[in-house]
Design an enzyme around this catalytic site. Structure first.
Site, PDB file in Angstrom:
ATOM      1  N   ARG A  99      12.272 -16.712  38.948  1.00 23.11           N
ATOM      2  CA  ARG A  99      13.459 -15.988  39.394  1.00 23.11           C
ATOM      3  C   ARG A  99      13.320 -15.600  40.871  1.00 23.11           C
ATOM      4  O   ARG A  99      12.306 -15.026  41.274  1.00 23.11           O
ATOM      5  CB  ARG A  99      13.615 -14.724  38.542  1.00 23.11           C
ATOM      6  CG  ARG A  99      14.642 -13.757  39.017  1.00 23.11           C
ATOM      7  CD  ARG A  99      16.049 -14.207  38.690  1.00 23.11           C
ATOM      8  NE  ARG A  99      17.010 -13.225  39.122  1.00 23.11           N
ATOM      9  CZ  ARG A  99      18.272 -13.197  38.714  1.00 23.11           C
ATOM     10  NH1 ARG A  99      18.721 -14.110  37.867  1.00 23.11           N
ATOM     11  NH2 ARG A  99      19.098 -12.268  39.163  1.00 23.11           N
TER      12      ARG A  99
ATOM     13  N   PHE B 211       0.861  -1.191   0.000  1.00 22.94           N
ATOM     14  CA  PHE B 211       0.000   0.000   0.000  1.00 22.94           C
ATOM     15  C   PHE B 211       0.892   1.234   0.000  1.00 22.94           C
ATOM     16  O   PHE B 211       1.730   1.385   0.909  1.00 22.94           O
ATOM     17  CB  PHE B 211      -0.832  -0.084   1.279  1.00 22.94           C
ATOM     18  CG  PHE B 211      -1.744   1.061   1.603  1.00 22.94           C
ATOM     19  CD1 PHE B 211      -3.048   1.090   1.105  1.00 22.94           C
ATOM     20  CD2 PHE B 211      -1.344   2.082   2.469  1.00 22.94           C
ATOM     21  CE1 PHE B 211      -3.921   2.111   1.456  1.00 22.94           C
ATOM     22  CE2 PHE B 211      -2.209   3.114   2.819  1.00 22.94           C
ATOM     23  CZ  PHE B 211      -3.506   3.121   2.312  1.00 22.94           C
TER      24      PHE B 211
ATOM     25  N   GLU C 237       0.661   3.526  10.069  1.00 26.13           N
ATOM     26  CA  GLU C 237      -0.800   3.587   9.871  1.00 26.13           C
ATOM     27  C   GLU C 237      -1.455   4.674  10.730  1.00 26.13           C
ATOM     28  O   GLU C 237      -2.577   4.538  11.197  1.00 26.13           O
ATOM     29  CB  GLU C 237      -1.432   2.205  10.052  1.00 26.13           C
ATOM     30  CG  GLU C 237      -0.871   1.235   8.999  1.00 26.13           C
ATOM     31  CD  GLU C 237      -1.708   0.029   8.716  1.00 26.13           C
ATOM     32  OE1 GLU C 237      -2.932   0.092   8.865  1.00 26.13           O
ATOM     33  OE2 GLU C 237      -1.122  -0.982   8.322  1.00 26.13           O
TER      34      GLU C 237
ATOM     35  N   ARG D 285      -5.995   0.199  10.974  1.00 27.39           N
ATOM     36  CA  ARG D 285      -5.630   0.543  12.365  1.00 27.39           C
ATOM     37  C   ARG D 285      -6.097  -0.526  13.344  1.00 27.39           C
ATOM     38  O   ARG D 285      -5.515  -0.704  14.416  1.00 27.39           O
ATOM     39  CB  ARG D 285      -6.180   1.940  12.691  1.00 27.39           C
ATOM     40  CG  ARG D 285      -5.375   3.008  11.974  1.00 27.39           C
ATOM     41  CD  ARG D 285      -5.986   4.392  11.926  1.00 27.39           C
ATOM     42  NE  ARG D 285      -5.131   5.247  11.088  1.00 27.39           N
ATOM     43  CZ  ARG D 285      -5.503   6.412  10.565  1.00 27.39           C
ATOM     44  NH1 ARG D 285      -6.709   6.889  10.788  1.00 27.39           N
ATOM     45  NH2 ARG D 285      -4.647   7.106   9.820  1.00 27.39           N
TER      46      ARG D 285
ATOM     47  N   GLU E  82       5.055   9.296   1.626  1.00 28.28           N
ATOM     48  CA  GLU E  82       6.135   9.743   0.744  1.00 28.28           C
ATOM     49  C   GLU E  82       7.274  10.295   1.599  1.00 28.28           C
ATOM     50  O   GLU E  82       7.062  10.613   2.779  1.00 28.28           O
ATOM     51  CB  GLU E  82       5.622  10.856  -0.184  1.00 28.28           C
ATOM     52  CG  GLU E  82       4.489  10.375  -1.080  1.00 28.28           C
ATOM     53  CD  GLU E  82       4.152  11.349  -2.188  1.00 28.28           C
ATOM     54  OE1 GLU E  82       4.712  12.469  -2.213  1.00 28.28           O
ATOM     55  OE2 GLU E  82       3.324  10.977  -3.042  1.00 28.28           O
TER      56      GLU E  82
ATOM     57  N   THR F  32       0.265   8.010  13.316  1.00 26.83           N
ATOM     58  CA  THR F  32       0.969   8.143  14.607  1.00 26.83           C
ATOM     59  C   THR F  32      -0.040   8.327  15.745  1.00 26.83           C
ATOM     60  O   THR F  32      -1.223   8.633  15.516  1.00 26.83           O
ATOM     61  CB  THR F  32       1.884   9.380  14.582  1.00 26.83           C
ATOM     62  OG1 THR F  32       1.038  10.531  14.364  1.00 26.83           O
ATOM     63  CG2 THR F  32       2.930   9.298  13.477  1.00 26.83           C
ATOM     64  N   SER F  33       0.477   8.225  16.974  1.00 26.80           N
ATOM     65  CA  SER F  33      -0.400   8.475  18.128  1.00 26.80           C
ATOM     66  C   SER F  33      -0.980   9.883  18.073  1.00 26.80           C
ATOM     67  O   SER F  33      -2.132  10.110  18.461  1.00 26.80           O
ATOM     68  CB  SER F  33       0.395   8.308  19.436  1.00 26.80           C
ATOM     69  OG  SER F  33       0.691   6.951  19.648  1.00 26.80           O
TER      70      SER F  33
ATOM     71  N   ASP G 140      -8.985   3.100   8.363  1.00 24.48           N
ATOM     72  CA  ASP G 140      -9.924   2.814   9.466  1.00 24.48           C
ATOM     73  C   ASP G 140      -9.909   1.312   9.778  1.00 24.48           C
ATOM     74  O   ASP G 140     -10.098   0.895  10.922  1.00 24.48           O
ATOM     75  CB  ASP G 140     -11.358   3.224   9.094  1.00 24.48           C
ATOM     76  CG  ASP G 140     -11.565   4.737   9.156  1.00 24.48           C
ATOM     77  OD1 ASP G 140     -10.712   5.437   9.724  1.00 24.48           O
ATOM     78  OD2 ASP G 140     -12.595   5.203   8.619  1.00 24.48           O
TER      79      ASP G 140
HETATM   80  N1  CAA Z   1     -13.211   7.731   5.841  1.00 27.96           N
HETATM   81  C1  CAA Z   1     -13.703   8.307   4.693  1.00 27.96           C
HETATM   82  N2  CAA Z   1     -13.412   9.578   4.341  1.00 27.96           N
HETATM   83  C2  CAA Z   1     -12.627  10.300   5.158  1.00 27.96           C
HETATM   84  C3  CAA Z   1     -12.095   9.772   6.354  1.00 27.96           C
HETATM   85  C4  CAA Z   1     -12.429   8.432   6.687  1.00 27.96           C
HETATM   86  N3  CAA Z   1     -11.949   7.873   7.803  1.00 27.96           N
HETATM   87  N4  CAA Z   1     -11.340  10.708   6.957  1.00 27.96           N
HETATM   88  C5  CAA Z   1     -11.393  11.802   6.174  1.00 27.96           C
HETATM   89  N5  CAA Z   1     -12.178  11.550   5.099  1.00 27.96           N
HETATM   90  C6  CAA Z   1     -12.536  12.496   4.023  1.00 27.96           C
HETATM   91  C7  CAA Z   1     -13.184  13.741   4.612  1.00 27.96           C
HETATM   92  O1  CAA Z   1     -14.562  13.566   4.802  1.00 27.96           O
HETATM   93  C8  CAA Z   1     -12.882  14.775   3.554  1.00 27.96           C
HETATM   94  O2  CAA Z   1     -13.787  14.634   2.501  1.00 27.96           O
HETATM   95  P1  CAA Z   1     -14.498  15.919   1.796  1.00 27.96           P
HETATM   96  O3  CAA Z   1     -13.399  16.552   1.016  1.00 27.96           O
HETATM   97  O4  CAA Z   1     -15.551  15.330   0.933  1.00 27.96           O
HETATM   98  O5  CAA Z   1     -14.996  16.785   2.886  1.00 27.96           O
HETATM   99  C9  CAA Z   1     -11.491  14.347   3.021  1.00 27.96           C
HETATM  100  O6  CAA Z   1     -11.358  12.952   3.367  1.00 27.96           O
HETATM  101  C10 CAA Z   1     -10.346  15.123   3.650  1.00 27.96           C
HETATM  102  O7  CAA Z   1     -10.466  14.970   5.045  1.00 27.96           O
HETATM  103  P2  CAA Z   1      -9.670  15.898   6.067  1.00 27.96           P
HETATM  104  O8  CAA Z   1      -9.906  17.333   5.702  1.00 27.96           O
HETATM  105  O9  CAA Z   1      -9.991  15.463   7.447  1.00 27.96           O
HETATM  106  O10 CAA Z   1      -8.167  15.549   5.676  1.00 27.96           O
HETATM  107  P3  CAA Z   1      -6.773  16.069   6.254  1.00 27.96           P
HETATM  108  O11 CAA Z   1      -5.898  16.405   5.123  1.00 27.96           O
HETATM  109  O12 CAA Z   1      -7.014  17.095   7.322  1.00 27.96           O
HETATM  110  O13 CAA Z   1      -6.154  14.734   6.899  1.00 27.96           O
HETATM  111  C11 CAA Z   1      -5.703  13.111   8.610  1.00 27.96           C
HETATM  112  C12 CAA Z   1      -6.709  14.057   7.914  1.00 27.96           C
HETATM  113  C13 CAA Z   1      -6.560  12.351   9.594  1.00 27.96           C
HETATM  114  C14 CAA Z   1      -4.607  13.863   9.335  1.00 27.96           C
HETATM  115  C15 CAA Z   1      -5.110  12.164   7.550  1.00 27.96           C
HETATM  116  O14 CAA Z   1      -4.220  12.831   6.677  1.00 27.96           O
HETATM  117  C16 CAA Z   1      -4.378  10.987   8.162  1.00 27.96           C
HETATM  118  O15 CAA Z   1      -4.987  10.007   8.584  1.00 27.96           O
HETATM  119  N6  CAA Z   1      -3.009  11.033   8.218  1.00 27.96           N
HETATM  120  C17 CAA Z   1      -2.232   9.886   8.634  1.00 27.96           C
HETATM  121  C18 CAA Z   1      -1.856   9.070   7.446  1.00 27.96           C
HETATM  122  C19 CAA Z   1      -1.494   7.669   7.804  1.00 27.96           C
HETATM  123  O16 CAA Z   1      -2.101   7.029   8.634  1.00 27.96           O
HETATM  124  N7  CAA Z   1      -0.490   7.144   7.113  1.00 27.96           N
HETATM  125  C20 CAA Z   1      -0.112   5.804   7.269  1.00 27.96           C
HETATM  126  C21 CAA Z   1       0.463   5.290   6.008  1.00 27.96           C
HETATM  127  S1  CAA Z   1       0.146   3.628   5.689  1.00 27.96           S
HETATM  128  C22 CAA Z   1       1.330   2.718   6.477  1.00 27.96           C
HETATM  129  O17 CAA Z   1       1.901   3.096   7.451  1.00 27.96           O
HETATM  130  C23 CAA Z   1       1.444   1.420   5.825  1.00 27.96           C
HETATM  131  C24 CAA Z   1       2.485   0.464   6.182  1.00 27.96           C
HETATM  132  O18 CAA Z   1       3.378   0.232   5.388  1.00 27.96           O
HETATM  133  C25 CAA Z   1       2.302  -0.371   7.384  1.00 27.96           C
END
Ligand code: CAA
Length: 385
Positions: free
Chosen positions: A268, A123, A368, A243, A127, A370-371, A240
Site C-alpha cells: 500500500r 469441560f 480459561e 492456559r 456457571e 480472565t487477565s 494450568d
Molecule cells: N493446581 C492444583 N491445585 C490448585 C491449583 C492448581 N493450579 N490452584 C489452586 N489449587 C488448590 C489449592 O491448593 C487449594 O487446595 P487446599 O484446599 O488443599 O489448600 C484449593 O485448590 C483452593 O485454592 P484457592 O483457595 O486458591 O481457590 P480460590 O477459590 O481462591 O480460587 C482462583 C482461585 C485462581 C481464583 C480460581 O478460582 C480460578 O482459577 N478461577 C478462574 C476460573 C477459570 O479459569 N475458569 C475458566 C473456565 S473454563 C473455560 O473457559 C472453558 C472454555 O469453554 C474454553
C-alpha cells in the site's frame, strides 16, 4: 539452555502448518460469517492426531510432548481461531485430566476415543453466576446408592453443542468449600442432561459454545473422576495446561494479523511511497514483532515445564502458564489492534480477515481465566516465593 526445537517438534509444526494452510485457512472467513461448525476440519484434525497430541499412544493419542501441542495450536489458530479452540478444549480440558486423573476403565472407554478424535469432549466449570469465582458453584451432585444425581447448569461451554461427553464439576459437599467439589463424566444422551443451542458471540463464531442444563441427571459412580472432593484441584491443574493452549491460540491469531499487516504495509502506498517506509509504521511493526516473540518464549517455556511435570509430579507450572496466557492474550489484543490500524478502512471491512482476527483475539483475555485472575494467580505464586 537450548532454543532449538527437536526434529519431532519441527515435524509436528510443519504438519499442522500444512493442514492449516491447505484445509483450514481457505474456509476460515466463511466459517466465521456463517457461524458454521467445521465438521470436516474436526475430522481432519482427528486423522492427523491433533485431538490428542500429548496423550500416550496406548490411549489413542499421538504420544507427542506439550511443546509440540503448543506449536500445533498456534498453527491451527493462525488459520482459524475457532478451529484452534475446538482443538485446545478437547486436548487440554478433556484428554489431559482424564489421562492424569481417570481410572483405567475411564481411560479405555473415554480417553481413547476422545484422544483419537472418534469422540469430542467439553469441560463444564463455569456457571451463569460464577465464572472467576469457580469454587462457588450451584450445580450439585448427590449420592444415591451407586449413582449420583446432578442438578444445575453450566454455561459458555465450548464444544458443548457437538460434544459426546462433558467433564463436569459439581458441589458434593458445600460445607467443605473448594474441597467439596467432585468431577464427573456425563455422556451425551444421559436423561436429564440437556445441552442448549449455540450462543451468539463477538468472535470465534465457528467454535460453538452453549449452556447445559442438568435436571435429575443420574450417572453411575464409575463415571466419577478422581476422589470425591478432588474436583477443584483437578479443574485448577487442568486449567494450568489449558492456559498454555489459549496462550498459543492468542499467539496464532496475532501472528496471522501481523503477517498480513506487514505484507499490506509493503504494497500500500501513501504520500508517494509504501507505508512500510514510514517510521510510524515501522515502529508499530517493531513493537508487534517483539511482543510476538516474547509471547512465544513464555508459551514454549510453560509447555516445556508441563513436559517436565509429566516426568516429575513435583514440578508445578501454574505461574508460568498464567504468565504465558496473560501476556499472549493481551499481546494479541494489542497486535490485532495495530494491525487493523495499518490496514485502515480495509481492516474494518468484512472483505478482509483483519476484523475477524481483531474480534477473535478478545476472548483469549476472558476464557480459561480472565487477565485479572491471571494476575491474581501470578501474584499468589510470587508472594508464596
Ligand atoms: N493446581 C492444583 N491445585 C490448585 C491449583 C492448581 N493450579 N490452584 C489452586 N489449587 C488448590 C489449592 O491448593 C487449594 O487446595 P487446599 O484446599 O488443599 O489448600 C484449593 O485448590 C483452593 O485454592 P484457592 O483457595 O486458591 O481457590 P480460590 O477459590 O481462591 O480460587 C482462583 C482461585 C485462581 C481464583 C480460581 O478460582 C480460578 O482459577 N478461577 C478462574 C476460573 C477459570 O479459569 N475458569 C475458566 C473456565 S473454563 C473455560 O473457559 C472453558 C472454555 O469453554 C474454553
Amino acid at each position: 539452555m537450548e532454543f532449538q526445537l527437536t526434529e519431532e517438534q519441527q515435524m509436528v509444526r510443519k504438519m499442522a502448518r500444512e493442514f492449516a494452510e491447505r484445509d483450514v485457512a481457505p474456509k476460515a472467513r466463511e466459517l466465521d460469517a456463517e457461524s458454521r461448525w467445521p465438521t470436516e476440519l474436526v475430522k481432519g484434525m482427528a486423522e492427523l492426531g491433533l485431538l490428542g497430541v500429548a496423550v500416550p499412544e496406548e490411549f489413542g493419542g499421538a504420544g507427542m510432548d506439550n511443546v509440540s501441542y503448543a506449536l500445533a495450536i498456534e498453527e491451527i489458530s493462525r488459520a482459524c481461531a475457532s478451529t484452534g479452540v475446538i482443538m485446545s478444549v478437547n486436548n487440554s480440558l478433556v484428554c489431559d485430566p482424564l489421562n492424569k486423573f481417570g481410572s483405567d476403565a475411564q481411560k479405555k472407554e473415554w480417553l481413547t476415543p476422545l484422544a483419537s478424535g472418534e469422540k469430542l469432549g467439553c469441560f463444564g466449570l463455569t456457571e451463569p453466576s460464577s465464572g472467576s469465582d469457580a469454587s462457588d458453584m450451584q450445580t450439585v451432585a448427590v449420592k444415591d446408592g451407586d449413582e449420583w444425581v446432578i442438578d444445575g447448569s453450566k454455561n459458555w461451554i465450548t464444544n458443548g453443542p457437538h460434544a459426546d461427553m462433558i467433564l463436569v464439576f459439581c458441589c458434593t459437599d458445600r460445607s467443605q468449600g473448594a474441597r467439596g467439589t467432585t468431577a464427573f463424566i456425563v455422556p451425551k444422551g444421559t436423561p436429564g442432561f440437556n445441552p442448549q443451542p449455540a450462543d451468539h458471540k463477538l468472535g470465534i463464531h465457528a467454535a460453538h459454545s452453549c449452556t447445559m442444563f442438568f435436571e435429575n441427571c443420574r450417572i453411575p459412580d464409575s463415571l466419577r473422576v478422581g476422589e470425591p472432593g478432588m474436583g477443584f484441584k483437578i479443574a485448577m491443574s487442568t486449567l494450568d495446561g489449558g492456559r498454555i493452549g489459549i496462550a498459543a491460540q492468542a499467539l496464532g491469531i496475532a501472528q496471522a494479523a501481523f503477517e498480513k499487516a506487514v505484507a499490506y504495509s509493503q504494497e500500500r502506498k501513501a504520500f508517494g511511497e509504501p507505508l512500510a517506509k514510514k517510521q510510524a509504521i515501522q515502529f508499530k511493526i517493531a513493537d508487534m514483532a517483539m511482543e510476538l516473540d516474547a509471547a512465544r518464549v513464555l508459551i514454549l517455556r510453560a509447555a516445556w515445564m508441563k513436559d517436565q511435570a509429566v516426568k516429575d509430579k513435583s514440578v508445578r507450572h501454574t505461574q508460568q502458564s498464567a504468565m504465558a496466557k496473560l501476556y499472549a492474550s493481551e499481546m494479541a489484543t494489542r497486535v490485532t489492534h495495530q494491525a487493523l490500524q495499518i490496514f485502515g478502512g480495509y481492516g474494518y471491512s468484512k472483505e478482509y480477515d483483519m476484523e475477524r482476527h481483531y474480534r477473535d483475539a478478545r476472548i483469549t483475555e476472558i476464557y480459561e481465566g480472565t487477565s485479572e485472575i491471571m494476575r491474581i494467580v501470578i501474584a499468589a505464586t510470587a508472594l508464596k516465593g
